[in-house]
Design a protein around this motif. Sequence first.
Motif, PDB file in Angstrom:
ATOM      1  N   GLY A  69       5.175  37.450  -1.010  1.00  0.00           N
ATOM      2  CA  GLY A  69       4.896  37.852  -2.230  1.00  0.00           C
ATOM      3  C   GLY A  69       5.397  37.015  -3.271  1.00  0.00           C
ATOM      4  O   GLY A  69       4.671  36.394  -4.193  1.00  0.00           O
ATOM      5  N   ASN A  70       6.660  36.210  -3.117  1.00  0.00           N
ATOM      6  CA  ASN A  70       7.118  35.226  -3.841  1.00  0.00           C
ATOM      7  C   ASN A  70       6.503  33.704  -3.709  1.00  0.00           C
ATOM      8  O   ASN A  70       6.309  33.241  -4.552  1.00  0.00           O
ATOM      9  CB  ASN A  70       8.636  34.865  -3.654  1.00  0.00           C
ATOM     10  CG  ASN A  70       9.469  36.208  -3.975  1.00  0.00           C
ATOM     11  OD1 ASN A  70       8.888  37.044  -5.100  1.00  0.00           O
ATOM     12  ND2 ASN A  70      10.589  36.526  -3.182  1.00  0.00           N
ATOM     13  N   PHE A 120      -0.845  34.098  -6.085  1.00  0.00           N
ATOM     14  CA  PHE A 120      -2.042  34.431  -5.988  1.00  0.00           C
ATOM     15  C   PHE A 120      -2.481  35.756  -5.353  1.00  0.00           C
ATOM     16  O   PHE A 120      -3.605  36.339  -5.664  1.00  0.00           O
ATOM     17  CB  PHE A 120      -2.990  33.085  -5.879  1.00  0.00           C
ATOM     18  CG  PHE A 120      -2.647  32.699  -4.354  1.00  0.00           C
ATOM     19  CD1 PHE A 120      -3.789  33.305  -3.587  1.00  0.00           C
ATOM     20  CD2 PHE A 120      -1.966  31.913  -3.968  1.00  0.00           C
ATOM     21  CE1 PHE A 120      -3.338  32.924  -2.178  1.00  0.00           C
ATOM     22  CE2 PHE A 120      -1.755  31.533  -2.873  1.00  0.00           C
ATOM     23  CZ  PHE A 120      -2.391  32.164  -1.798  1.00  0.00           C
ATOM     24  N   ALA A 121      -1.761  35.959  -4.488  1.00  0.00           N
ATOM     25  CA  ALA A 121      -2.350  37.191  -3.500  1.00  0.00           C
ATOM     26  C   ALA A 121      -2.261  38.524  -3.868  1.00  0.00           C
ATOM     27  O   ALA A 121      -1.276  38.565  -4.887  1.00  0.00           O
ATOM     28  CB  ALA A 121      -1.463  36.911  -2.123  1.00  0.00           C
ATOM     29  N   ARG A 122      -3.143  39.346  -3.828  1.00  0.00           N
ATOM     30  CA  ARG A 122      -3.136  40.652  -4.363  1.00  0.00           C
ATOM     31  C   ARG A 122      -2.083  41.540  -3.628  1.00  0.00           C
ATOM     32  O   ARG A 122      -1.963  41.630  -2.600  1.00  0.00           O
ATOM     33  CB  ARG A 122      -4.663  41.270  -4.012  1.00  0.00           C
ATOM     34  CG  ARG A 122      -5.642  40.476  -4.938  1.00  0.00           C
ATOM     35  CD  ARG A 122      -6.964  41.014  -4.370  1.00  0.00           C
ATOM     36  NE  ARG A 122      -7.180  40.581  -2.877  1.00  0.00           N
ATOM     37  CZ  ARG A 122      -8.090  41.070  -2.134  1.00  0.00           C
ATOM     38  NH1 ARG A 122      -9.006  41.821  -2.688  1.00  0.00           N
ATOM     39  NH2 ARG A 122      -8.391  40.410  -0.844  1.00  0.00           N
ATOM     40  N   PHE A 140      -3.609  45.638   7.374  1.00  0.00           N
ATOM     41  CA  PHE A 140      -4.831  45.546   6.445  1.00  0.00           C
ATOM     42  C   PHE A 140      -3.995  44.514   5.302  1.00  0.00           C
ATOM     43  O   PHE A 140      -4.549  44.014   4.705  1.00  0.00           O
ATOM     44  CB  PHE A 140      -4.988  46.858   5.689  1.00  0.00           C
ATOM     45  CG  PHE A 140      -5.978  47.728   6.593  1.00  0.00           C
ATOM     46  CD1 PHE A 140      -6.973  47.026   7.198  1.00  0.00           C
ATOM     47  CD2 PHE A 140      -5.900  49.051   6.679  1.00  0.00           C
ATOM     48  CE1 PHE A 140      -7.899  47.781   8.173  1.00  0.00           C
ATOM     49  CE2 PHE A 140      -6.700  49.694   7.744  1.00  0.00           C
ATOM     50  CZ  PHE A 140      -7.725  48.998   8.233  1.00  0.00           C
ATOM     51  N   SER A 141      -2.685  44.845   4.934  1.00  0.00           N
ATOM     52  CA  SER A 141      -2.027  43.567   3.944  1.00  0.00           C
ATOM     53  C   SER A 141      -2.144  42.371   4.313  1.00  0.00           C
ATOM     54  O   SER A 141      -2.327  41.446   3.796  1.00  0.00           O
ATOM     55  CB  SER A 141      -0.416  44.313   3.883  1.00  0.00           C
ATOM     56  OG  SER A 141      -0.302  45.676   3.299  1.00  0.00           O
ATOM     57  N   PHE A 142      -1.653  41.999   5.655  1.00  0.00           N
ATOM     58  CA  PHE A 142      -1.873  40.844   6.201  1.00  0.00           C
ATOM     59  C   PHE A 142      -3.267  40.164   6.190  1.00  0.00           C
ATOM     60  O   PHE A 142      -3.679  39.086   5.766  1.00  0.00           O
ATOM     61  CB  PHE A 142      -1.469  40.651   7.662  1.00  0.00           C
ATOM     62  CG  PHE A 142      -1.327  39.189   8.087  1.00  0.00           C
ATOM     63  CD1 PHE A 142      -0.308  38.471   7.692  1.00  0.00           C
ATOM     64  CD2 PHE A 142      -1.933  38.895   9.326  1.00  0.00           C
ATOM     65  CE1 PHE A 142      -0.099  37.175   7.975  1.00  0.00           C
ATOM     66  CE2 PHE A 142      -1.738  37.576   9.730  1.00  0.00           C
ATOM     67  CZ  PHE A 142      -0.532  36.788   9.108  1.00  0.00           C
ATOM     68  N   ILE A 143      -4.432  41.192   6.352  1.00  0.00           N
ATOM     69  CA  ILE A 143      -5.780  40.669   6.259  1.00  0.00           C
ATOM     70  C   ILE A 143      -6.098  40.356   4.908  1.00  0.00           C
ATOM     71  O   ILE A 143      -6.754  39.342   4.549  1.00  0.00           O
ATOM     72  CB  ILE A 143      -6.674  41.858   7.069  1.00  0.00           C
ATOM     73  CG1 ILE A 143      -6.509  41.750   8.378  1.00  0.00           C
ATOM     74  CG2 ILE A 143      -8.237  41.435   6.482  1.00  0.00           C
ATOM     75  CD1 ILE A 143      -7.480  42.833   9.105  1.00  0.00           C
ATOM     76  N   THR A 144      -5.517  41.092   3.932  1.00  0.00           N
ATOM     77  CA  THR A 144      -5.820  41.015   2.495  1.00  0.00           C
ATOM     78  C   THR A 144      -5.148  39.447   2.187  1.00  0.00           C
ATOM     79  O   THR A 144      -5.936  38.772   1.282  1.00  0.00           O
ATOM     80  CB  THR A 144      -5.299  42.073   1.542  1.00  0.00           C
ATOM     81  OG1 THR A 144      -5.779  43.237   2.063  1.00  0.00           O
ATOM     82  CG2 THR A 144      -5.362  41.625   0.148  1.00  0.00           C
ATOM     83  N   MET A 161      -0.105  49.820  -1.593  1.00  0.00           N
ATOM     84  CA  MET A 161      -0.405  51.422  -1.755  1.00  0.00           C
ATOM     85  C   MET A 161      -1.925  51.597  -1.219  1.00  0.00           C
ATOM     86  O   MET A 161      -2.280  52.507  -0.450  1.00  0.00           O
ATOM     87  CB  MET A 161      -0.251  51.964  -3.087  1.00  0.00           C
ATOM     88  CG  MET A 161       1.431  52.076  -3.114  1.00  0.00           C
ATOM     89  SD  MET A 161       2.260  52.942  -2.410  1.00  0.00           S
ATOM     90  CE  MET A 161       1.458  54.435  -2.420  1.00  0.00           C
ATOM     91  N   GLU A 162      -2.722  50.709  -1.668  1.00  0.00           N
ATOM     92  CA  GLU A 162      -4.069  50.697  -1.477  1.00  0.00           C
ATOM     93  C   GLU A 162      -4.321  50.839   0.115  1.00  0.00           C
ATOM     94  O   GLU A 162      -5.028  51.695   0.870  1.00  0.00           O
ATOM     95  CB  GLU A 162      -4.974  49.729  -1.905  1.00  0.00           C
ATOM     96  CG  GLU A 162      -6.541  49.993  -1.569  1.00  0.00           C
ATOM     97  CD  GLU A 162      -7.323  48.811  -2.349  1.00  0.00           C
ATOM     98  OE1 GLU A 162      -8.331  48.216  -1.556  1.00  0.00           O
ATOM     99  OE2 GLU A 162      -6.859  48.360  -3.494  1.00  0.00           O
TER     100      GLU A 162
END
Length: 72
Positions: free
Chosen positions: A4-5, A9-11, A41-45, A15-16
Amino acid sequence: MGLGNKLSFARDRLMECFFFSVGMVFEPQFSNSRKAVTKMFSFITVIDDIYDVYATLEELEMFTDIVQRFVL
């Protein structure tokens, strides 16, 4: 990992991704499965955001070819 840091730019869709995993595996005894699916799913995003923002056309073609070889 601190993605995240490093990847501002990553979403941030934690929670989604979690709610999607709850829709897939809702029984209480499968909490570890929900955690794993949420992480996946977070990694794929994040990979999708890197693909959209930073990659050049040549890199996109190579990455797409690798993924297609892996899947097929």
